[in-house]
Each structure stands twice: as structure tokens, then as C-alpha cells.
Scaffold this motif. Structure first.
Motif, PDB file in Angstrom:
ATOM      1  N   GLU A  31       0.884  -1.147  -0.031  1.00  0.00           N
ATOM      2  CA  GLU A  31      -0.168   0.039  -0.175  1.00  0.00           C
ATOM      3  C   GLU A  31       1.041   1.291   0.176  1.00  0.00           C
ATOM      4  N   GLU A  32       1.038   2.074  -1.006  1.00  0.00           N
ATOM      5  CA  GLU A  32       1.863   3.211  -1.488  1.00  0.00           C
ATOM      6  C   GLU A  32       0.991   4.336  -1.309  1.00  0.00           C
ATOM      7  N   PRO A  33       1.408   5.439  -0.284  1.00  0.00           N
ATOM      8  CA  PRO A  33       0.712   6.557  -0.556  1.00  0.00           C
ATOM      9  C   PRO A  33       0.966   7.401  -1.734  1.00  0.00           C
ATOM     10  N   THR A  34      -0.022   7.988  -2.303  1.00  0.00           N
ATOM     11  CA  THR A  34       0.090   8.913  -3.479  1.00  0.00           C
ATOM     12  C   THR A  34       0.954  10.081  -3.214  1.00  0.00           C
ATOM     13  N   THR A  35       1.078  10.721  -2.175  1.00  0.00           N
ATOM     14  CA  THR A  35       1.820  11.681  -1.903  1.00  0.00           C
ATOM     15  C   THR A  35       2.590  11.561  -0.392  1.00  0.00           C
ATOM     16  N   THR A  36       3.660  12.142  -0.529  1.00  0.00           N
ATOM     17  CA  THR A  36       4.445  11.971   0.764  1.00  0.00           C
ATOM     18  C   THR A  36       4.132  12.869   1.646  1.00  0.00           C
ATOM     19  N   THR A  37       3.557  12.732   2.850  1.00  0.00           N
ATOM     20  CA  THR A  37       3.490  13.780   3.929  1.00  0.00           C
ATOM     21  C   THR A  37       4.555  13.982   4.819  1.00  0.00           C
ATOM     22  N   GLN A  38       5.584  13.070   5.077  1.00  0.00           N
ATOM     23  CA  GLN A  38       6.555  13.425   5.870  1.00  0.00           C
ATOM     24  C   GLN A  38       7.492  12.267   5.706  1.00  0.00           C
ATOM     25  N   VAL A  39       9.100  12.721   5.752  1.00  0.00           N
ATOM     26  CA  VAL A  39      10.114  11.831   5.611  1.00  0.00           C
ATOM     27  C   VAL A  39      10.647  11.629   7.083  1.00  0.00           C
ATOM     28  N   ARG A  40      11.000  10.335   7.463  1.00  0.00           N
ATOM     29  CA  ARG A  40      11.752  10.145   8.583  1.00  0.00           C
ATOM     30  C   ARG A  40      13.130  10.048   8.192  1.00  0.00           C
ATOM     31  N   LYS A 417      10.191  13.864  -5.635  1.00  0.00           N
ATOM     32  CA  LYS A 417       9.510  13.189  -6.807  1.00  0.00           C
ATOM     33  C   LYS A 417       9.252  11.798  -6.678  1.00  0.00           C
ATOM     34  N   TYR A 418      10.284  11.097  -6.007  1.00  0.00           N
ATOM     35  CA  TYR A 418      10.028   9.749  -5.677  1.00  0.00           C
ATOM     36  C   TYR A 418       8.923   9.515  -4.665  1.00  0.00           C
ATOM     37  N   GLY A 419       8.717  10.278  -3.928  1.00  0.00           N
ATOM     38  CA  GLY A 419       7.637  10.319  -2.772  1.00  0.00           C
ATOM     39  C   GLY A 419       8.109   9.260  -1.658  1.00  0.00           C
ATOM     40  N   ALA A 420       9.508   9.372  -1.219  1.00  0.00           N
ATOM     41  CA  ALA A 420       9.821   8.813  -0.225  1.00  0.00           C
ATOM     42  C   ALA A 420       9.602   9.100   1.271  1.00  0.00           C
ATOM     43  N   ASP A 421       9.167   8.086   2.002  1.00  0.00           N
ATOM     44  CA  ASP A 421       8.906   8.347   3.568  1.00  0.00           C
ATOM     45  C   ASP A 421       9.895   7.885   4.339  1.00  0.00           C
ATOM     46  N   ALA A 422      11.301   7.547   3.964  1.00  0.00           N
ATOM     47  CA  ALA A 422      12.157   7.095   4.857  1.00  0.00           C
ATOM     48  C   ALA A 422      13.408   7.535   3.970  1.00  0.00           C
TER      49      ALA A 422
END
Length: 447
Positions: A31-40, A417-422
């Protein structure tokens, strides 16, 4: 400048591994988010240190919540107090224990060899840590060595098993560290063991010189420091220097080696191959038998041919590049720091606990950075994180202090652009520019 690497082949995903990674199980898709809300943010031993906050200056709050791993053994208050006795302003302890143990092991090996001839010292180093009379304190171990007793040193960092045949720890302790209020939050530190005790060497070293009834001891033992007093790894210098200085002090207080006080020659590696090579050359001219350092794995790789050609020993307290295990060294390279093949698993576990969907591994472009990056990638893949969920980026660190600061603007935009969250940042002081660039690009850094 940064370089983007193509994704590598992924393994088939097991249900349990998907759950560990925080993805859905049974659907065959994450399940991948369509947008990145924040990056850890995640870090490693080169930046999970209190001094790193100063590299971000007024924006040091960006790293609050940043987590990472480092080779670190739980240190007693008594040992910390002893370190501060030689370095009163010491604020970090990263690799202090490893530096201390490197000097103690060298002293014991020299005493058992009955000679300061570097190749004879080298033949005793692995054996000092295995298959003998166990001892922990310098004074006790030296007493045994003077009596010609084989010993098994268990010190501050080397406390579970001894060295492998390759001259590095068979086991290690890692700490999971977390930044809070611009410094490491000690209350959140956790420790985990890694490695295999059965990997320790079982080979017998040459008999101690007293048992051989042979040569007249030569002294004094001269150690040359090759530590990062300046350069991108200078933030790690204080604990390395403190650990080395404490060991020399305690060995000499216990009667020295071969009847003489150990001599320490200061030396800077500059986190720069040219500076380090010049320091090595000076140490060789000044009669150093064993060189303690370098700080960074890449610097040790650069100077090792010079050290070997001069017939000296290089003993590193903080080199973790796994490739150094098999480097051509003619039996003259040793380290008390564990290889990154062990740290990669611990670091991947820290990242996976937070259930990331897309991960970017950013590394400085050298043997240390790219080696650890690959180890972490392999461990993530083993846990079920496919190649479509991991991006690898590298950057060229500044050549020296006079070079322009690292510009990671394009890399930050690619991460956004990649939408990373980590995002894992593998680097030294210069890697603070990666975090600045992320924030400047509009990426929200989560705490």
C-alpha cells in the motif's frame, strides 16, 4: 553532485516479511501513499553523534527524531569518568572503547612478542583475544603477558568473543540512537548484539618469547596516531583521541611494555588521503611501529599500501567497510570496529520498525558509504522490500575543507519526486547538507 543508481532485482515477498515492513499481506501489493506527507530520517555512526547538530547550525532542530545505529557497547560510568580524566570536555563516546582496546591489544601483543618489530607484533594480535587466560584490566593482562602466559583479552568493546582470522571482531554490540532536542536522547538508546562467537579464530599464535627462551626485548613501543583531527570526520576525533590517550596512560601506569613507557606520536588523517599519507610517512620516519587509525575506512584503504610497504601495522578503531575484511594487507591490518556486514542488518531493522513504503538510501561515494548502502539494501530485500520501493543515491563529498560545500539540490528534488517516506543518510559531517537540501526542497521532515 549526486548519482542515482538503478534499482536492483527484488526477491519474492513472504507474508511475514511484508508485515514486518508495514505493507499489506495477502494482496501481493504494497500500500503506497500517493503523496509524501513526511520523511523520517535515519543515520549511521558517521552522523549519529552529538557534534552533528552543530553542522546544521541554526537548523539543528531538523534532526530531532532522527534515528540510527552505531557500533557501541554499553559503557560504564567508571569508564566514561576515566575518559574524561584525559579529555575533560568529552561529549561523545563513539569509538572511544574501540580506540582504547586497539591500544591495549597492541601493548599486550608486543609484550608477548618480546619485540617491537611490527611483523612480530602482528603475529600475536589475534591470539591475544582468543584461547588463553582471560583477563580484562590492562594491569592484570600485562602481568600475565610478562610471565609468558597466553591471554584472552576481554576489554570494553571486545567483551563477547575475540578476533576472527582476518583480525576483526567476531561479534559486536550496536546501539540504536535517537536525536531529541538537538542531541542524542540517552533515554531512548537501545542495545543489540550481532555476529557469531564461533567465527572467532582458533589458531594458536607463536609462543610468548619467554616460553621460547629467546631474544632480548626491544623497546620502547612507539604508536603513531592517525586520527581525524580535521576534515569531515573531525566530529568523531574527541572520543577516538580520548580512548587512545587513556589506554596509553593506563598501560604506562601498569609498568609499560617491555620495561619501557609506550610512546605516542600525534598525527592527523585530515579525513583526506593526501594528509593521511603525509602523516604515515612522518610516523615511519619517526620510528612508529604501529599506527592507530585511520578514522575513515576510505582513508585506511588509501594509506594501507604505504603502511604495508614500510612493514608497519595499521590498527583501526573505527573502520567498518566490510570490504576491508579481505583487503590485501600481508597480515598487517587489524580493527576493533565490526564490519558493516553486521551493522547493515541492525540498521535495516531500525528502518523497518517504522513500516516505510518507499526508502531512499543516500551515501557518500566511497568504499565506506557505498559498501554500507549495499549491505542495508540487501538486508531490506531479505526482509521483503522490493527494488521498486528502494532508491539508491550517492554524492561526491567535498575533496577538502577549501572545496565548495556539498550541493544536494538535485538529489533532494529526486527524493521528493520519488515520494519517499524514509531517507537513510550515510555520511560524515558533510551529510548535513543532504538534510538541509531536503528541507529546502519542500520535503517535510517528520519528527
Amino acid at each position: 553532485m549526486f548519482v542515482s543508481h538503478g534499482s536492483r532485482a527484488a526477491a519474492l515477498v513472504a507474508c511475514g516479511a511484508l508485515l514486518l515492513a508495514g505493507a499489506a499481506c495477502g494482496t501481493g501489493k504494497s500500500e503506497e501513499p500517493t503523496t509524501t506527507t513526511q520523511v523520517r530520517l535515519y543515520g549511521i555512526d558517521g552522523n549519529m553523534i552529538n557534534g552533528y547538530a552543530a553542522e546544521l547550525k541554526e537548523r539543528a532542530d531538523l534532526i530531532d527524531g532522527m534515528k540510527g545505529t552505531t557500533p557501541l557497547t554499553p559503557l560504564s560510568d567508571a569508564f566514561k569518568s576515566r575518559l574524561r580524566s584525559v579529555y575533560p570536555k568529552l561529549g561523545d563516546y563513539l569509538y572511544a572503547a574501540e580506540a582504547y582496546d586497539a591500544v591495549i591489544i597492541t601493548a599486550l601483543a608486543t609484550q608477548l612478542a618480546g619485540s617491537t618489530e611490527p611483523t612480530q607484533i602482528a603475529k600475536q594480535i589475534v591470539g591475544v583475544t582468543n584461547n588463553g587466560q582471560r583477563c580484562e584490566k590492562a594491569v592484570d593482562c600485562l602481568k600475565l603477558a610478562r610471565a609468558g602466559q597466553d591471554i584472552e583479552y576481554r576489554g570494553v568493546s571486545l567483551n563477547r568473543a575475540g578476533f576472527t582470522d582476518a583480525g576483526e571482531p567476531a561479534t559486536a554490540s550496536y546501539a540504536t540512537l535517537t536525536f531529541g532536542d538537538r542531541k542524542i536522547d540517552d533515554g531512548k538508546t537501545e542495545f543489540v548484539g550481532a555476529g557469531d562467537e564461533s567465527a572467532a579464530s582458533t589458531k594458536n599464535p607463536p609462543r610468548p618469547y619467554k616460553q621460547r627462551g629467546g631474544k632480548v626485548p626491544s623497546a620502547p613501543l612507539v604508536l603513531g596516531g592517525l586520527l581525524p583531527r580535521t576534515g569531515d570526520l573531525a566530529l568523531a576525533y574527541p572520543p577516538l583521541a580520548a580512548g587512545s590517550a587513556l589506554a596509553v596512560k593506563e598501560v604506562n601506569a601498569a609498568g609499560g611494555v617491555l620495561g619501557e613507557p609506550v610512546v605516542w606520536l600525534d598525527g592527523d588523517d585530515g579525513t583526506n588521503p593526501d594528509i593521511a599519507k603525509a602523516t604515515v610517512a612522518k610516523h615511519v620516519r619517526d620510528g612508529a611501529h604501529v599506527i592507530i587509525g585511520a578514522g575513515a575506512s576510505g582513508i585506511s584503504r588509501a594509506v594501507l599500501p604505504d603502511v604495508v610497504a614500510a612493514g608497519r601495522v595499521l590498527f583501526a578503531p573505527s573502520n567498518t567497510d566490510a570490504g576491508l575484511t579481505s583487503v590485501e594487507d600481508k597480515g598487517l591490518y587489524f580493527r576493533t570496529a565490526p564490519p558493516d556486514s553486521l551493522q547493515g542488518r541492525a540498521l535495516a531493522d531500525v528502518i523497518l520498525r517504522d513500516g516505510p513504503h518507499k526508502i531512499v538510501l543516500v551515501a557518500r561515494k566511497d568504499s565506506y558509504g557505498e559498501g554500507l548502502q549495499e549491505n542495508v539494501r540487501a538486508e531490506l530485500e531479505r526482509a521483503g522490500i522490493g527494488s521498486d520501493r528502494v532508491k539508491l543515491l550517492t554524492y561526491d563529498p567535498p575533496a577538502d575543507a577549501k572545496a565548495p560545500p556539498l550541493d544536494f539540490t538535485a538529489g533532494a528534488q529526486e527524493i521528493k519526486k520519488y515520494g519517499a517516506d524514509a531517507v537513510l543518510v550515510i555520511g560524515f559531517a558533510e551529510s548535513a547538507q543532504v538534510i538541509r537540501a531536503l528541507a529546502d526542497s519542500g520535503v517535510k521532515i517528520g519528527h
